[in-house]
Write a protein that holds these residues in place. Structure first.
Motif, PDB file in Angstrom:
ATOM      1  N   VAL A  71      -7.898  -5.396   5.057  1.00 58.54           N
ATOM      2  CA  VAL A  71      -7.974  -4.959   6.460  1.00 58.54           C
ATOM      3  C   VAL A  71      -9.361  -4.401   6.764  1.00 58.54           C
ATOM      4  O   VAL A  71      -9.980  -4.738   7.784  1.00 58.54           O
ATOM      5  N   LYS A  72      -9.857  -3.571   5.880  1.00 61.59           N
ATOM      6  CA  LYS A  72     -11.187  -2.961   6.071  1.00 61.59           C
ATOM      7  C   LYS A  72     -12.282  -4.022   6.171  1.00 61.59           C
ATOM      8  O   LYS A  72     -13.149  -3.962   7.050  1.00 61.59           O
ATOM      9  N   GLU A  73     -12.249  -5.008   5.276  1.00 56.90           N
ATOM     10  CA  GLU A  73     -13.275  -6.055   5.280  1.00 56.90           C
ATOM     11  C   GLU A  73     -13.165  -6.935   6.527  1.00 56.90           C
ATOM     12  O   GLU A  73     -14.177  -7.358   7.084  1.00 56.90           O
ATOM     13  N   TYR A  74     -11.939  -7.191   6.994  1.00 59.20           N
ATOM     14  CA  TYR A  74     -11.765  -7.981   8.214  1.00 59.20           C
ATOM     15  C   TYR A  74     -12.314  -7.217   9.414  1.00 59.20           C
ATOM     16  O   TYR A  74     -13.040  -7.772  10.251  1.00 59.20           O
ATOM     17  N   GLN A  75     -11.961  -5.947   9.505  1.00 60.31           N
ATOM     18  CA  GLN A  75     -12.409  -5.135  10.630  1.00 60.31           C
ATOM     19  C   GLN A  75     -13.922  -4.918  10.622  1.00 60.31           C
ATOM     20  O   GLN A  75     -14.520  -4.678  11.664  1.00 60.31           O
ATOM     21  N   ALA A  76     -14.535  -5.044   9.451  1.00 64.96           N
ATOM     22  CA  ALA A  76     -16.000  -4.952   9.342  1.00 64.96           C
ATOM     23  C   ALA A  76     -16.672  -6.303   9.626  1.00 64.96           C
ATOM     24  O   ALA A  76     -17.896  -6.419   9.554  1.00 64.96           O
ATOM     25  N   GLY A  77     -15.864  -7.323   9.937  1.00 62.92           N
ATOM     26  CA  GLY A  77     -16.408  -8.637  10.275  1.00 62.92           C
ATOM     27  C   GLY A  77     -16.875  -9.460   9.091  1.00 62.92           C
ATOM     28  O   GLY A  77     -17.704 -10.360   9.241  1.00 62.92           O
ATOM     29  N   LYS A  78     -16.317  -9.217   7.921  1.00 66.25           N
ATOM     30  CA  LYS A  78     -16.775  -9.916   6.717  1.00 66.25           C
ATOM     31  C   LYS A  78     -16.151 -11.310   6.544  1.00 66.25           C
ATOM     32  O   LYS A  78     -16.721 -12.143   5.856  1.00 66.25           O
ATOM     33  N   TYR A  79     -14.971 -11.529   7.101  1.00 69.59           N
ATOM     34  CA  TYR A  79     -14.339 -12.852   7.011  1.00 69.59           C
ATOM     35  C   TYR A  79     -13.502 -13.089   8.257  1.00 69.59           C
ATOM     36  O   TYR A  79     -13.213 -12.162   9.020  1.00 69.59           O
ATOM     37  N   GLN A  80     -13.082 -14.375   8.450  1.00 67.64           N
ATOM     38  CA  GLN A  80     -12.381 -14.741   9.683  1.00 67.64           C
ATOM     39  C   GLN A  80     -10.884 -14.974   9.497  1.00 67.64           C
ATOM     40  O   GLN A  80     -10.094 -14.597  10.356  1.00 67.64           O
ATOM     41  N   THR A  81     -10.489 -15.617   8.417  1.00 69.28           N
ATOM     42  CA  THR A  81      -9.077 -15.909   8.144  1.00 69.28           C
ATOM     43  C   THR A  81      -8.757 -15.461   6.723  1.00 69.28           C
ATOM     44  O   THR A  81      -9.539 -15.728   5.808  1.00 69.28           O
ATOM     45  N   LEU A  82      -7.613 -14.829   6.550  1.00 67.73           N
ATOM     46  CA  LEU A  82      -7.223 -14.305   5.244  1.00 67.73           C
ATOM     47  C   LEU A  82      -6.212 -15.212   4.562  1.00 67.73           C
ATOM     48  O   LEU A  82      -5.287 -15.718   5.203  1.00 67.73           O
ATOM     49  N   ILE A 103      -0.188  -6.200   5.469  1.00 72.24           N
ATOM     50  CA  ILE A 103      -1.457  -6.310   6.196  1.00 72.24           C
ATOM     51  C   ILE A 103      -1.213  -6.396   7.697  1.00 72.24           C
ATOM     52  O   ILE A 103      -1.919  -5.761   8.484  1.00 72.24           O
ATOM     53  N   HIS A 104      -0.197  -7.140   8.115  1.00 71.39           N
ATOM     54  CA  HIS A 104       0.102  -7.244   9.550  1.00 71.39           C
ATOM     55  C   HIS A 104       0.641  -5.936  10.121  1.00 71.39           C
ATOM     56  O   HIS A 104       0.507  -5.685  11.320  1.00 71.39           O
ATOM     57  N   GLN A 105       1.229  -5.088   9.286  1.00 73.24           N
ATOM     58  CA  GLN A 105       1.596  -3.748   9.751  1.00 73.24           C
ATOM     59  C   GLN A 105       0.351  -2.919  10.040  1.00 73.24           C
ATOM     60  O   GLN A 105       0.323  -2.119  10.975  1.00 73.24           O
ATOM     61  N   MET A 106      -0.690  -3.115   9.242  1.00 68.66           N
ATOM     62  CA  MET A 106      -1.937  -2.371   9.417  1.00 68.66           C
ATOM     63  C   MET A 106      -2.797  -2.937  10.544  1.00 68.66           C
ATOM     64  O   MET A 106      -3.465  -2.193  11.262  1.00 68.66           O
ATOM     65  N   ASP A 107      -2.799  -4.271  10.672  1.00 64.03           N
ATOM     66  CA  ASP A 107      -3.587  -4.939  11.715  1.00 64.03           C
ATOM     67  C   ASP A 107      -2.932  -6.280  12.028  1.00 64.03           C
ATOM     68  O   ASP A 107      -3.121  -7.255  11.304  1.00 64.03           O
ATOM     69  N   PRO A 108      -2.143  -6.338  13.114  1.00 61.69           N
ATOM     70  CA  PRO A 108      -1.406  -7.569  13.429  1.00 61.69           C
ATOM     71  C   PRO A 108      -2.287  -8.737  13.885  1.00 61.69           C
ATOM     72  O   PRO A 108      -1.808  -9.866  13.990  1.00 61.69           O
ATOM     73  N   ASP A 109      -3.568  -8.495  14.127  1.00 57.62           N
ATOM     74  CA  ASP A 109      -4.443  -9.553  14.641  1.00 57.62           C
ATOM     75  C   ASP A 109      -5.094 -10.409  13.551  1.00 57.62           C
ATOM     76  O   ASP A 109      -5.746 -11.404  13.859  1.00 57.62           O
ATOM     77  N   ILE A 110      -4.938 -10.042  12.287  1.00 59.37           N
ATOM     78  CA  ILE A 110      -5.598 -10.804  11.219  1.00 59.37           C
ATOM     79  C   ILE A 110      -4.869 -12.133  11.008  1.00 59.37           C
ATOM     80  O   ILE A 110      -3.669 -12.145  10.702  1.00 59.37           O
ATOM     81  N   TYR A 165     -12.319  -2.299  -4.511  1.00 58.78           N
ATOM     82  CA  TYR A 165     -12.162  -0.863  -4.278  1.00 58.78           C
ATOM     83  C   TYR A 165     -11.957  -0.201  -5.642  1.00 58.78           C
ATOM     84  O   TYR A 165     -11.513  -0.852  -6.593  1.00 58.78           O
ATOM     85  N   PRO A 166     -12.286   1.070  -5.792  1.00 63.41           N
ATOM     86  CA  PRO A 166     -12.128   1.732  -7.097  1.00 63.41           C
ATOM     87  C   PRO A 166     -10.659   1.917  -7.463  1.00 63.41           C
ATOM     88  O   PRO A 166      -9.881   2.432  -6.665  1.00 63.41           O
ATOM     89  N   ASP A 167     -10.282   1.474  -8.658  1.00 63.32           N
ATOM     90  CA  ASP A 167      -8.871   1.566  -9.070  1.00 63.32           C
ATOM     91  C   ASP A 167      -8.724   1.895 -10.556  1.00 63.32           C
ATOM     92  O   ASP A 167      -7.778   1.454 -11.206  1.00 63.32           O
ATOM     93  N   PHE A 168      -9.653   2.671 -11.096  1.00 62.06           N
ATOM     94  CA  PHE A 168      -9.631   2.944 -12.530  1.00 62.06           C
ATOM     95  C   PHE A 168      -8.368   3.696 -12.959  1.00 62.06           C
ATOM     96  O   PHE A 168      -7.935   4.639 -12.312  1.00 62.06           O
ATOM     97  N   SER A 169      -7.786   3.231 -14.055  1.00 62.62           N
ATOM     98  CA  SER A 169      -6.734   3.956 -14.766  1.00 62.62           C
ATOM     99  C   SER A 169      -6.789   3.482 -16.208  1.00 62.62           C
ATOM    100  O   SER A 169      -7.277   2.374 -16.489  1.00 62.62           O
ATOM    101  N   LEU A 170      -6.294   4.296 -17.131  1.00 64.93           N
ATOM    102  CA  LEU A 170      -6.315   3.905 -18.544  1.00 64.93           C
ATOM    103  C   LEU A 170      -5.489   2.655 -18.796  1.00 64.93           C
ATOM    104  O   LEU A 170      -5.884   1.775 -19.556  1.00 64.93           O
ATOM    105  N   LYS A 171      -4.352   2.557 -18.134  1.00 64.83           N
ATOM    106  CA  LYS A 171      -3.488   1.382 -18.311  1.00 64.83           C
ATOM    107  C   LYS A 171      -4.231   0.116 -17.872  1.00 64.83           C
ATOM    108  O   LYS A 171      -4.225  -0.892 -18.571  1.00 64.83           O
ATOM    109  N   ARG A 172      -4.878   0.179 -16.687  1.00 66.81           N
ATOM    110  CA  ARG A 172      -5.634  -0.976 -16.211  1.00 66.81           C
ATOM    111  C   ARG A 172      -6.802  -1.291 -17.134  1.00 66.81           C
ATOM    112  O   ARG A 172      -7.146  -2.447 -17.341  1.00 66.81           O
ATOM    113  N   LEU A 173      -7.425  -0.256 -17.670  1.00 62.85           N
ATOM    114  CA  LEU A 173      -8.558  -0.458 -18.578  1.00 62.85           C
ATOM    115  C   LEU A 173      -8.137  -1.288 -19.791  1.00 62.85           C
ATOM    116  O   LEU A 173      -8.779  -2.286 -20.127  1.00 62.85           O
ATOM    117  N   PHE A 174      -7.042  -0.906 -20.437  1.00 59.78           N
ATOM    118  CA  PHE A 174      -6.588  -1.633 -21.629  1.00 59.78           C
ATOM    119  C   PHE A 174      -6.122  -3.045 -21.282  1.00 59.78           C
ATOM    120  O   PHE A 174      -6.387  -3.994 -22.013  1.00 59.78           O
TER     121      PHE A 174
END
Length: 195
Positions: A71-82, A103-110, A165-174
């Motif tokens: 949603v953030k990248e669309y609203q920043a104009g980075k892409y047109q269709t998801l 995503i449509h709950q956050m922005d129904p126009d995408i 986006y930042p998503d560090f966790s030990l589980k994800r790391l391993f």
């Protein structure tokens, strides 16, 4: 005796240095740094890579993070269709469909296309390319996954970038260490002459 011990120890250091150097070269060859988007570039397509929701249908932390990024990248104009990509890998919920709803709950126009067959990152990109062809694409995922996603994307798309986006966790790391090792091993076996 001491001279032999020193020579033996010196030999081990040379071996370890060569081994670490070789592993680093292999890693950098198959998993180069993440390709980021350049300022002002607008991609015809964005792709949010699938991840499972919880068994009761609620979005997982990873799914929520990826959808918020889309949603953030669309609203920043980075892409047109998801494109949302992912099948029902871990439970009965189809990842692409659940992400599209969120995503449509956050922005129904995408504008959203759903790719509902992929079971892993390789298939996310393979099946998305079958849908849209070799169009420029912005791939969106978590930061721990971004480097491997970028490396896999170059197998399918000639013009692409990766947002994360930042998503560090030990589980994800391993999990990611294992997945990167496995990816490098698969790519390395493709170079063997009897493959």
């Amino acid at each position: 005796m001491r001279r032999d011990q020193k020579r033996h120890r010196h030999g081990w250091w040379i071996f370890l240095t060569l081994l670490v150097g070789t592993l680093f070269v292999i890693y950098e060859k198959f998993l180069p740094p993440t390709k980021r988007s350049k300022k002002g570039v607008v991609y015809p397509y964005g792709l949010v890579l699938g991840c499972a929701c919880k068994d009761d249908g609620r979005p997982s932390h990873a799914m929520l993070g990826r959808c918020e990024l889309a949603v953030k990248e669309y609203q920043a104009g980075k892409y047109q269709t998801l494109v949302t990509s992912g099948s029902a890998v871990k439970n009965k919920y189809i990842e692409a469909t659940e992400m599209a709803k969120l995503i449509h709950q956050m922005d129904p126009d995408i504008p959203i296309l759903e790719e509902v067959n992929a079971r892993n990152t390789w298939e996310n990109l393979k099946f998305t390319k079958e849908m849209i062809g070799d169009e420029p694409i912005l791939v969106m995922t978590g930061g721990m996954h971004a480097r491997r996603a970028s490396a896999i994307t170059k197998n399918f798309f000639s013009r692409y970038a990766v947002a994360s986006y930042p998503d560090f966790s030990l589980k994800r790391l391993f999990t990611e260490i294992y997945s990167r090792f496995k990816y490098c091993w698969i790519e390395l076996t493709k170079l063997w002459p009897f493959h």
